[in-house]
Design a protein around this motif. Sequence first.
Motif, PDB file in Angstrom:
ATOM      1  N   ALA B 178      -2.915   6.755   7.823  1.00  0.00           N
ATOM      2  CA  ALA B 178      -1.694   6.620   7.019  1.00  0.00           C
ATOM      3  C   ALA B 178      -0.533   7.312   7.726  1.00  0.00           C
ATOM      4  N   ALA B 179      -0.783   8.493   8.263  1.00  0.00           N
ATOM      5  CA  ALA B 179       0.285   9.231   8.951  1.00  0.00           C
ATOM      6  C   ALA B 179       0.826   8.415  10.121  1.00  0.00           C
ATOM      7  N   SER B 202       5.848   2.868   1.941  1.00  0.00           N
ATOM      8  CA  SER B 202       5.572   4.159   1.306  1.00  0.00           C
ATOM      9  C   SER B 202       4.087   4.479   1.470  1.00  0.00           C
ATOM     10  N   ARG B 203       3.766   5.722   1.187  1.00  0.00           N
ATOM     11  CA  ARG B 203       2.368   6.141   1.197  1.00  0.00           C
ATOM     12  C   ARG B 203       1.539   5.274   0.241  1.00  0.00           C
ATOM     13  N   GLU B 204       2.127   4.953  -0.912  1.00  0.00           N
ATOM     14  CA  GLU B 204       1.422   4.113  -1.886  1.00  0.00           C
ATOM     15  C   GLU B 204       1.209   2.715  -1.313  1.00  0.00           C
ATOM     16  N   ASP B 205       2.229   2.195  -0.627  1.00  0.00           N
ATOM     17  CA  ASP B 205       2.075   0.872   0.006  1.00  0.00           C
ATOM     18  C   ASP B 205       0.860   0.876   0.934  1.00  0.00           C
ATOM     19  N   TYR B 206       0.757   1.947   1.717  1.00  0.00           N
ATOM     20  CA  TYR B 206      -0.352   2.005   2.675  1.00  0.00           C
ATOM     21  C   TYR B 206      -1.694   2.007   1.943  1.00  0.00           C
ATOM     22  N   ALA B 209      -2.769  -1.234   0.201  1.00  0.00           N
ATOM     23  CA  ALA B 209      -2.909  -2.465   0.989  1.00  0.00           C
ATOM     24  C   ALA B 209      -4.341  -2.975   0.929  1.00  0.00           C
ATOM     25  N   ARG B 210      -4.487  -4.267   1.053  1.00  0.00           N
ATOM     26  CA  ARG B 210      -5.832  -4.838   0.972  1.00  0.00           C
ATOM     27  C   ARG B 210      -6.645  -4.459   2.205  1.00  0.00           C
ATOM     28  N   PRO B 215     -13.350   0.688   7.210  1.00  0.00           N
ATOM     29  CA  PRO B 215     -12.237   1.332   6.491  1.00  0.00           C
ATOM     30  C   PRO B 215     -10.850   0.963   7.031  1.00  0.00           C
ATOM     31  N   LEU B 216     -10.699  -0.187   7.669  1.00  0.00           N
ATOM     32  CA  LEU B 216      -9.381  -0.587   8.158  1.00  0.00           C
ATOM     33  C   LEU B 216      -8.712  -1.529   7.158  1.00  0.00           C
ATOM     34  N   CYS B 217      -7.461  -1.217   6.830  1.00  0.00           N
ATOM     35  CA  CYS B 217      -6.714  -2.058   5.892  1.00  0.00           C
ATOM     36  C   CYS B 217      -5.686  -2.893   6.657  1.00  0.00           C
ATOM     37  N   LEU B 218      -4.972  -3.712   5.912  1.00  0.00           N
ATOM     38  CA  LEU B 218      -3.980  -4.601   6.520  1.00  0.00           C
ATOM     39  C   LEU B 218      -3.034  -3.855   7.459  1.00  0.00           C
TER      40      LEU B 218
END
Lengths: 141, 397
Positions: B178-179, B202-206, B209-210, B215-218
């Motif tokens: 995320a960072a 934003s942190r929330e966006d991250y 994300a789907r 553990p890798l997201c979009l």
Amino acid sequence: MSGEVETTRKPVPAADELTRPFWDAARAGRLVIQRCSACGYYNHPPRNFCDACLARELAFTPVSGRGAVFSFTVMHQRDVAGFENDAPFINIVVEIAEQPMLMMVANLPIGERERVRIGAPVEVCFEDRGDGVAIPQFRII
Amino acid sequence: MWHGRGKTAIVGIGYSEITRKPEKPLGLLALDACRAAIEDAGLDARRIDGLATYPESPFAGAGNRDGEDVVSVSFVLNHLGAAADVRWYAQIETGMIASPVIEAVNALLVGACDYALVWRALHRPILRGGSAASKGAPRASGDAQFIAPYGAASIVQTHAFAWRRYMHRYGATREALAALALNSRRNANLNPRAFFHFTPMSREDYFNARMIAEPLCLFDCDVPVDGCVALIVTTADRARDLRNQPAYIAGYGQNTARRRTLLYYTLDDYMACGGSLAQKLWSSAGLGPEEMDAAQLYDGFNPSTLYWLEAAGFCGEGEGADFVAGGRIALDGELPINTFGGSLSEGRMHGMGHIAEAVRQVTDRAERRQIAGASAVCAIDGSPMLRGSGIVVTRDP
Ligand SMILES: [Zn+2]
């Protein structure tokens, strides 16, 4: 995403001269891995010469079928050929007991999602894919 | 120290549009970028007498029609209007995008050419859906017969396996990724060429994300785009007569360690393999990680940046997650990273964006992202688990 997407059939291994003994054994419920007669190194996927010493004398050898989960992922993306409607599904990499870094790939049922972890001991089993094709899989023991 | 240190320089940068809705074929985007780079350098196309690219498709099966899926040397040779007697060219498929730059440097140092054009053009393949017409199951041949029947043939899965292993080994969490993703997005918001220039995260966006491959997201995957970036490389002597301040090439390195497994490349090789690049990079440049004013570290998949931080010696093995926390990698931090937004937020240019930004930073052309007085910046591409290439550019020769 929701709903069914158009799906292809799951790919089946196209056994060739080099790899046919592996798939024939799988169909008979046995796991064999190609081993170098000169240095003892296990080669997987099979090679026409040993990746460790380049010797050309290699023989498919029965292995214990035991190993441990080296890593795993839960795949969500629906663009994997034949798995469009299976997502999410689990892939594991198994480190086979006979040799460090000797790896095979497998699936686990999605129900194992909470149980799968790196280092979990596994043993081989076989999945019938129809048309006389069986593929090695692994289950947590 | 390397005898070629400071004897060549990057003197021009050209971007095509970077887009997910291309209005022209890739070959024409590539010519846009090449012409922009030549113009940026203040040259005439007829002076270009060296051509190099890293031409391959982003993944197997993505097509290879020249000018549409890929842009080869012969395409540019036929359509750019370069020198009638191009003296040198190369298509490099080892290392990654710094590799054709490295080959151009070598060619310039021996006088094989005077002005080299290096480009990377990337097409976003449109995946075909299921084929209702085909009867029976598709057959996986070669090594793919051991992975495709399990649905495990995608490169994102390879990176997910590696990152899972990294988390397990070193106790890292998704906070580290995320960072990195948030840092890249903030920087892209200052980069007018970036695909996500106008889109904050934003942190929330991250965290919302789907998932792609846990553990890798979009947002841990680069943005697939159509586009091209081109560079002009020449000798230091010629560079001084051109309009731009030169970014001198101080050193280079490529991964050369042996892999240890036939099936996949694995996390377990990242320190040895990435270290084989870093050792050559730093020794040729006569500079170390502590002397970099910024680092542009490849992020086709987000964790690669973290692995490079460690493999290149910016921090110790397993310390990457702590290193990227707390603002150290921000533009005003101790080691700004991917100051242009990386592939995650500028777009998938396979490391060309990283080199272009390194050049901008040491020549005071980095717009609102400029690090005051930056004198040495590295750009490293590829994955330290497998293959890669990197250069150091400096303000002074
Ligand atoms: Zn051998």
